[in-house]
Motif scaffolding. Structure first.
Motif, PDB file in Angstrom:
ATOM      1  N   GLY A 107      56.841  99.271  47.175  1.00  0.00           N
ATOM      2  CA  GLY A 107      57.793 100.873  47.006  1.00  0.00           C
ATOM      3  C   GLY A 107      57.556 101.380  48.406  1.00  0.00           C
ATOM      4  N   ASP A 108      56.836 101.008  49.276  1.00  0.00           N
ATOM      5  CA  ASP A 108      56.778 101.694  50.633  1.00  0.00           C
ATOM      6  C   ASP A 108      55.988 100.944  51.782  1.00  0.00           C
ATOM      7  N   ASN A 109      56.088 100.948  52.977  1.00  0.00           N
ATOM      8  CA  ASN A 109      55.347 100.221  53.846  1.00  0.00           C
ATOM      9  C   ASN A 109      54.172 101.142  54.050  1.00  0.00           C
ATOM     10  N   LEU A 110      53.118 100.274  54.290  1.00  0.00           N
ATOM     11  CA  LEU A 110      51.660 101.193  54.556  1.00  0.00           C
ATOM     12  C   LEU A 110      51.682 101.766  55.826  1.00  0.00           C
ATOM     13  N   TYR A 111      52.459 101.236  56.807  1.00  0.00           N
ATOM     14  CA  TYR A 111      52.132 101.550  58.197  1.00  0.00           C
ATOM     15  C   TYR A 111      51.620 102.807  58.608  1.00  0.00           C
ATOM     16  N   SER A 133      41.102  95.678  57.322  1.00  0.00           N
ATOM     17  CA  SER A 133      42.309  95.153  57.952  1.00  0.00           C
ATOM     18  C   SER A 133      43.607  94.991  57.457  1.00  0.00           C
ATOM     19  N   ARG A 134      44.622  94.983  58.097  1.00  0.00           N
ATOM     20  CA  ARG A 134      45.871  94.927  57.474  1.00  0.00           C
ATOM     21  C   ARG A 134      46.304  93.510  57.561  1.00  0.00           C
ATOM     22  N   ASP A 135      46.904  93.192  56.340  1.00  0.00           N
ATOM     23  CA  ASP A 135      47.665  91.808  56.100  1.00  0.00           C
ATOM     24  C   ASP A 135      49.210  92.040  56.349  1.00  0.00           C
ATOM     25  N   ASN A 136      49.682  92.081  57.384  1.00  0.00           N
ATOM     26  CA  ASN A 136      50.907  92.178  57.850  1.00  0.00           C
ATOM     27  C   ASN A 136      51.802  91.687  56.961  1.00  0.00           C
ATOM     28  N   ALA A 137      51.717  90.069  56.665  1.00  0.00           N
ATOM     29  CA  ALA A 137      52.792  89.627  55.961  1.00  0.00           C
ATOM     30  C   ALA A 137      53.009  90.030  54.395  1.00  0.00           C
ATOM     31  N   GLU A 138      51.782  90.531  53.909  1.00  0.00           N
ATOM     32  CA  GLU A 138      52.097  91.066  52.573  1.00  0.00           C
ATOM     33  C   GLU A 138      51.976  92.470  52.457  1.00  0.00           C
ATOM     34  N   ASN A 139      52.216  93.319  53.384  1.00  0.00           N
ATOM     35  CA  ASN A 139      52.100  95.076  53.266  1.00  0.00           C
ATOM     36  C   ASN A 139      50.990  95.512  52.456  1.00  0.00           C
ATOM     37  N   ALA A 140      49.793  94.607  52.896  1.00  0.00           N
ATOM     38  CA  ALA A 140      48.407  94.664  52.092  1.00  0.00           C
ATOM     39  C   ALA A 140      47.453  94.859  53.153  1.00  0.00           C
TER      40      ALA A 140
END
Length: 125
Positions: free
Chosen positions: A25-29, A70-77
């Protein structure tokens, strides 16, 4: 934003688990993503947070040095790697997302708009 927490389970003391909080639904950035936990009969407490846009992370004292967020960039997680687990880490773990900053005061629950459903972590002695 919808959050899906996963990765909980049963582990022996000293072991490791990795939790994941996947968002849609949105990017976590630009948000703060936090992990909370709630043990039976206890209040929900903040465990760790990350705000990718500000490059900040924070850990509560009891998990500092044992948990890594940490961020999982590929999975927006966002993942929470938990090691050297102790029986007192046993709780339902929730992820939450808010527009607040990730700092010492991250554990105030009203700051968070969206919550995942929780995943149970049980650490046996």
């Amino acid at each position: 934003v919808q959050l899906q927490a996963s990765g909980g389970g049963l582990v022996q003391a000293g072991g490791s688990l990795t939790l994941s909080c996947a968002a849609s639904g949105d990017n976590l950035y630009y948000y703060t993503i936090a992990w909370f936990r709630q043990a039976p009969g206890k209040e929900r407490e903040g465990v760790s947070c990350i705000k990718i846009s500000e490059g900040t992370t924070y850990y509560t004292d009891s998990v500092e040095g044992r948990f890594t967020i940490s961020r999982d960039n590929a999975e927006n997680a966002v993942t929470l790697r938990m090691s050297s687990l102790k029986p007192e880490d046993t709780a339902v773990y929730y992820c939450a997302v808010g527009s607040n900053s990730c700092f010492r005061g991250f554990g105030l629950t009203p700051q968070y708009t969206w919550w995942g459903q929780g995943t149970l972590v049980t650490v046996s002695s």
